[in-house]
Design an enzyme around this catalytic site. Structure first.
Site, mmCIF file in Angstrom:
data_model
loop_
_atom_site.group_PDB
_atom_site.id
_atom_site.type_symbol
_atom_site.label_atom_id
_atom_site.label_comp_id
_atom_site.label_asym_id
_atom_site.label_seq_id
_atom_site.Cartn_x
_atom_site.Cartn_y
_atom_site.Cartn_z
ATOM 1 N N ASN A 23 0.800 -1.228 0.000
ATOM 2 C CA ASN A 23 0.000 0.000 0.000
ATOM 3 C C ASN A 23 0.833 1.279 0.000
ATOM 4 O O ASN A 23 0.282 2.371 -0.129
ATOM 5 C CB ASN A 23 -0.991 -0.016 1.171
ATOM 6 C CG ASN A 23 -2.096 -1.039 0.931
ATOM 7 O OD1 ASN A 23 -2.248 -1.544 -0.178
ATOM 8 N ND2 ASN A 23 -2.851 -1.364 1.975
ATOM 9 N N ARG B 234 -8.832 -0.988 -7.190
ATOM 10 C CA ARG B 234 -9.364 0.358 -6.982
ATOM 11 C C ARG B 234 -8.281 1.429 -6.928
ATOM 12 O O ARG B 234 -8.475 2.544 -7.398
ATOM 13 C CB ARG B 234 -10.148 0.397 -5.677
ATOM 14 C CG ARG B 234 -11.394 -0.416 -5.700
ATOM 15 C CD ARG B 234 -12.085 -0.310 -4.373
ATOM 16 N NE ARG B 234 -12.302 1.081 -4.013
ATOM 17 C CZ ARG B 234 -13.271 1.834 -4.482
ATOM 18 N NH1 ARG B 234 -14.134 1.337 -5.325
ATOM 19 N NH2 ARG B 234 -13.393 3.095 -4.116
ATOM 20 N N ASP C 290 -7.015 -3.932 7.893
ATOM 21 C CA ASP C 290 -6.422 -4.990 7.072
ATOM 22 C C ASP C 290 -5.923 -6.176 7.903
ATOM 23 O O ASP C 290 -5.605 -7.231 7.342
ATOM 24 C CB ASP C 290 -5.270 -4.427 6.223
ATOM 25 C CG ASP C 290 -5.766 -3.421 5.202
ATOM 26 O OD1 ASP C 290 -6.978 -3.409 4.912
ATOM 27 O OD2 ASP C 290 -4.945 -2.618 4.715
ATOM 28 N N ARG D 273 -17.205 1.406 -1.090
ATOM 29 C CA ARG D 273 -15.991 2.184 -1.324
ATOM 30 C C ARG D 273 -16.199 3.338 -2.309
ATOM 31 O O ARG D 273 -15.666 3.327 -3.424
ATOM 32 C CB ARG D 273 -14.846 1.257 -1.741
ATOM 33 C CG ARG D 273 -14.591 0.196 -0.696
ATOM 34 C CD ARG D 273 -13.431 -0.668 -1.005
ATOM 35 N NE ARG D 273 -12.144 -0.056 -0.699
ATOM 36 C CZ ARG D 273 -10.978 -0.630 -0.940
ATOM 37 N NH1 ARG D 273 -10.940 -1.823 -1.482
ATOM 38 N NH2 ARG D 273 -9.858 -0.026 -0.644
HETATM 39 N N1 EPU Z 1 -14.373 6.596 1.665
HETATM 40 C C1 EPU Z 1 -15.418 7.407 1.293
HETATM 41 N N2 EPU Z 1 -15.239 8.239 0.205
HETATM 42 C C2 EPU Z 1 -14.075 8.281 -0.493
HETATM 43 C C3 EPU Z 1 -12.994 7.459 -0.069
HETATM 44 C C4 EPU Z 1 -13.189 6.630 1.019
HETATM 45 O O1 EPU Z 1 -16.492 7.380 1.886
HETATM 46 O O2 EPU Z 1 -13.984 9.051 -1.465
HETATM 47 C C5 EPU Z 1 -14.555 5.701 2.826
HETATM 48 C C6 EPU Z 1 -14.343 4.229 2.492
HETATM 49 O O3 EPU Z 1 -15.502 3.655 1.921
HETATM 50 C C7 EPU Z 1 -14.001 3.647 3.834
HETATM 51 C C8 EPU Z 1 -13.197 4.775 4.490
HETATM 52 O O4 EPU Z 1 -13.537 5.967 3.770
HETATM 53 O O5 EPU Z 1 -15.163 3.416 4.569
HETATM 54 C C9 EPU Z 1 -11.702 4.608 4.464
HETATM 55 O O6 EPU Z 1 -11.280 4.241 3.169
HETATM 56 P P1 EPU Z 1 -9.878 4.696 2.586
HETATM 57 O O7 EPU Z 1 -10.092 5.688 1.512
HETATM 58 O O8 EPU Z 1 -8.989 5.073 3.721
HETATM 59 O O9 EPU Z 1 -9.367 3.336 1.946
HETATM 60 P P2 EPU Z 1 -8.551 3.165 0.612
HETATM 61 O O10 EPU Z 1 -7.604 4.284 0.421
HETATM 62 O O11 EPU Z 1 -9.473 2.847 -0.506
HETATM 63 C C10 EPU Z 1 -6.546 1.916 1.699
HETATM 64 C C11 EPU Z 1 -5.881 0.579 1.523
HETATM 65 C C12 EPU Z 1 -6.791 -0.512 2.023
HETATM 66 C C13 EPU Z 1 -7.072 -0.247 3.505
HETATM 67 C C14 EPU Z 1 -7.696 1.150 3.670
HETATM 68 C C15 EPU Z 1 -7.932 1.529 5.117
HETATM 69 C C16 EPU Z 1 -4.484 0.928 -0.387
HETATM 70 C C17 EPU Z 1 -4.184 0.632 -1.807
HETATM 71 N N3 EPU Z 1 -5.564 0.377 0.116
HETATM 72 O O12 EPU Z 1 -7.742 1.855 0.928
HETATM 73 O O13 EPU Z 1 -6.070 -1.733 1.905
HETATM 74 O O14 EPU Z 1 -7.960 -1.215 3.992
HETATM 75 O O15 EPU Z 1 -6.832 2.134 3.080
HETATM 76 O O16 EPU Z 1 -6.748 1.492 5.829
HETATM 77 O O17 EPU Z 1 -3.729 1.633 0.263
HETATM 78 C C18 EPU Z 1 -5.788 -4.054 1.643
HETATM 79 O O18 EPU Z 1 -4.570 -3.852 1.493
HETATM 80 O O19 EPU Z 1 -6.268 -5.203 1.830
HETATM 81 C C19 EPU Z 1 -6.709 -2.911 1.616
HETATM 82 C C20 EPU Z 1 -8.018 -3.037 1.378
#
Ligand code: EPU
Length: 420
Positions: free
Chosen positions: A23, A93, A307, A122
């Site tokens: 990540n 994503r 995670d 998401r």
């Molecule tokens: N969210 C919104 N609107 C947005 C973006 C996010 O409502 O525009 C919500 C999401 O639905 C969620 C929360 O905010 O409920 C947090 O999501 P976040 O944006 O932090 O997650 P992400 O950036 O999509 C990254 C990791 C994930 C990890 C999450 C939380 C990467 C590539 N992915 O995802 O990793 O679970 O942060 O720490 O960095 C994994 O590696 O298995 C994985 C899913």
């Protein structure tokens, strides 16, 4: 069908070398779009998500040259396409993070909407609103995000209504070449964000406050030649630590760092496990005789990471009492529960965010399917402790984020094989 077979009941012993962080690698590789000169990146983990990212960058005509198995050079001088294909974006994503860098450097981008996924809806509203506030014109047409910024992006104040790792990274990347200062309030504080900022700063960006909830980015004209080593994967490290505790083993995690784990290590100690830093990059994890039940709540860093929630659940099945998990980040991250139940686990889903785990469940082998990346490792932990031979399928989930699980666990004396 590709399957992993595990004969349970063998404690893990030995040393495991932890990969570079998936990540951190994903946004760092994507942000090479922003550079003018060649960039060399090392400690890149060899994973499906990295292969997807490299394919997306190659589609833009960004030149990528392998130097050694974990090191590549990236040269964006010849980028002349500004559109990613649906087939690639729909599998991962994080690939939508190319939007901001393309927009700020080339003033245009077309990226397919990534859609929902198995751990929840998401949404991407935070990303879109922030880029619009920076001056981008964005429309959604036929499932594509079509974005332009004719005179470039402008620095501004972004107040996130929710903490988001991806949106924080996205604005940081978009702000680097924007005109003026961008300030992110309610920024995510994950170590991967610090790693991305450190990488960009090494190439000439001016980012401060990374690791806190306010990040300031002063736009610069260009980013130049640099090299960088990706931080260790704290989620992979945590997964192996939990497997060692569940099997009552003792392992050394090699190639890790002390400041990347947040509260996670304190929670491991609450299980009764003993942790000992053998040096700055090697952590010994020794399982307790009896695993204590611990209640956890997942939340943004430094709290317990979502995670590691599913691997933790498998370890708690071996605890001497009941425990609870509250999942505060995603709305659908218990899809592994029915699979664990097939192995005899007693887990009660109280509502879409909470479960009660009955400790000392007697786990027995079964055929189980991975339902997402981290769920895949949770099933492997369950297989390592279950009586008999467990068969785990749907391994494409596992391959997205864990490099050579079978080799690494075999090196820790597990009885595990993979058949094509
Ligand atoms: N969210 C919104 N609107 C947005 C973006 C996010 O409502 O525009 C919500 C999401 O639905 C969620 C929360 O905010 O409920 C947090 O999501 P976040 O944006 O932090 O997650 P992400 O950036 O999509 C990254 C990791 C994930 C990890 C999450 C939380 C990467 C590539 N992915 O995802 O990793 O679970 O942060 O720490 O960095 C994994 O590696 O298995 C994985 C899913």
């Amino acid at each position: 069908m590709d399957k992993i077979k595990i004969i349970g009941g063998f404690p893990l012993h030995g040393t495991v070398k932890i990969q570079g962080a998936k990540n951190a690698a994903l946004p760092i590789l994507i942000s090479t779009i922003l550079f003018n000169d060649q960039v060399t990146i090392t400690n890149i983990p060899i994973l499906e998500d990295i292969t997807t990212t490299l394919a997306i960058l190659k589609e833009l005509n960004l030149e990528i040259t392998p130097v050694s198995p974990n090191t590549f050079t990236f040269n964006s001088a010849n980028i002349n396409k500004f559109q990613a294909s649906y087939d690639l974006v729909s599998t991962m994503r994080a690939s939508m993070l190319i939007l901001g860098p393309l927009l700020s450097k080339y003033k245009q981008a077309i990226v397919p909407l990534p859609g929902g996924c198995s751990i929840g809806q998401r949404p991407i509203d935070l990303h879109i609103k922030a880029l619009q506030k920076m001056g981008a014109k964005i429309t959604i047409e036929h499932g594509n995000i079509i974005a332009s910024a004719k005179t470039g992006l402008l620095g501004t104040e972004i107040n996130f209504s929710k903490v988001s790792v991806g949106a924080t990274e996205h604005v940081m990347m978009a702000g680097v070449l924007a005109k003026g200062k961008t300030v992110i309030h309610n920024a995510a504080c994950e170590p991967e964000i610090i790693d991305l900022a450190n990488f960009l700063n090494k190439g000439g960006a001016k980012i401060t406050g990374q690791g806190t909830s306010t990040i300031e980015i002063t736009g610069v004209e260009s980013l130049g030649n640099t090299n960088y080593t990706i931080m260790p994967d704290r989620i992979e490290a945590g997964s192996y630590a939990l497997a060692a505790i569940a099997t009552k083993g003792e392992i050394v995690l090699e190639n890790v760092k002390q400041n990347i784990f947040g509260d996670f290590l304190t929670i491991l100690e609450k299980t009764g496990a003993k942790l000992k830093w053998l040096n700055a990059t090697s952590l010994q994890v020794t399982a307790p005789k009896e695993i204590m039940p611990v209640n956890i709540v997942t939340a943004p860093f430094p709290a317990f990471p979502t995670d590691l929630q599913s691997p933790f659940m498998s370890t708690m099945l071996c605890a001497k009492g009941d425990s609870t998990i509250k999942e505060e980040i995603f709305e659908n991250r218990f899809t592994h529960v029915p699979e664990l139940a097939r192995m005899g686990a007693e887990i009660i889903i109280q509502d879409s965010h909470s479960v009660l785990i009955k400790g000392k469940s007697h786990l027995t082998s079964a055929n189980v399917k991975a339902t997402d990346l981290r769920a895949a490792f949770a099933l492997i932990i369950a297989g390592l402790v279950a009586e008999g031979e467990t068969v785990v399928t749907k391994l494409h989930h596992l391959d997205r984020g864990y490099n050579d699980v079978v080799g690494k666990l075999s090196g820790l004396q597990a009885k595990i094989t993979r058949d094509q």
